[in-house]
Design an enzyme around this catalytic site. Structure first.
Site, PDB file in Angstrom:
ATOM      1  N   ASP A 134     -20.616 -21.079  66.916  1.00  0.00           N
ATOM      2  CA  ASP A 134     -20.517 -19.952  65.414  1.00  0.00           C
ATOM      3  C   ASP A 134     -22.066 -19.751  65.419  1.00  0.00           C
ATOM      4  O   ASP A 134     -23.013 -20.306  65.629  1.00  0.00           O
ATOM      5  CB  ASP A 134     -19.867 -20.463  64.411  1.00  0.00           C
ATOM      6  N   ASP A 170     -19.322 -23.511  62.181  1.00  0.00           N
ATOM      7  CA  ASP A 170     -19.521 -22.770  61.102  1.00  0.00           C
ATOM      8  C   ASP A 170     -20.646 -23.427  60.008  1.00  0.00           C
ATOM      9  O   ASP A 170     -21.460 -22.999  59.812  1.00  0.00           O
ATOM     10  CB  ASP A 170     -18.388 -22.178  60.727  1.00  0.00           C
TER      11      ASP A 170
END
Length: 170
Positions: free
Chosen positions: A9, A139
């Site tokens: 991510d 993330d």
């Protein structure tokens, strides 16, 4: 050939000129069924989300020292569709141009193709931010990297290393 799952991510923190960061998690399951992971994250100032998404995949692939079968989980359509929809083939045929404009991030696309060479790589799109839990972890790594400040874009900041015969650099 080792089977590696790479969760990636990137985050530009909603500001294309602001600090960006990426997270990547390499995961290998050994013969005994144990999962061994290595986490990578990095921040870089004044860049875009797409560049961070590409760097996350590049960092993971460049970390591997022997040929592997790699499944990349990414929430970036930009990364996944480039391969699944054969954008990359068209860009190469057109000498890295799209219409009158050069393709954004050509330097990173070329670096990614180089990093992929020894491996068999499959890209899977994790839709949005409610997908694969590994992608959720990435993330958080990317956000942490973006919040904590810049590092050089070519240097990977290692969060943690699991020891023992894994196909990555120690």
């Amino acid at each position: 050939m080792d089977q590696v799952t790479l969760y990636t991510d990137g985050s530009a923190r909603a500001n294309p000129d602001g600090p960006g960061g990426y997270g990547a998690i390499l995961a290998v399951t050994d013969a005994a069924g144990q999962v061994h992971e290595k986490e990578l994250s990095q921040g870089y100032e004044r860049t875009t989300n797409n560049r961070m998404e590409l760097m996350a995949v590049i960092a993971g692939l460049e970390e591997l020292i022997r040929p592997c079968e790699v499944t990349v989980w990414s929430d970036s359509q930009y990364v996944v569709r480039a391969f699944n929809d054969h954008w990359i083939d068209k860009w190469q045929q057109n000498n890295w141009k799209r219409g009158k404009d050069p393709v954004k991030n050509v330097d990173l696309w070329k670096r990614l193709l180089e990093a992929m060479k020894p491996h068999r790589v499959t890209y899977t799109w994790v839709r949005g931010h409610n997908g694969h839990p590994g992608n959720e972890r990435c993330d958080r790594l990317a956000t942490k990297a973006a919040d904590e400040g810049p590092w050089l874009v070519d240097t990977v900041y290692v969060q943690s290393v699991e020891p023992g015969g894994m196909p990555w650099k120690e």
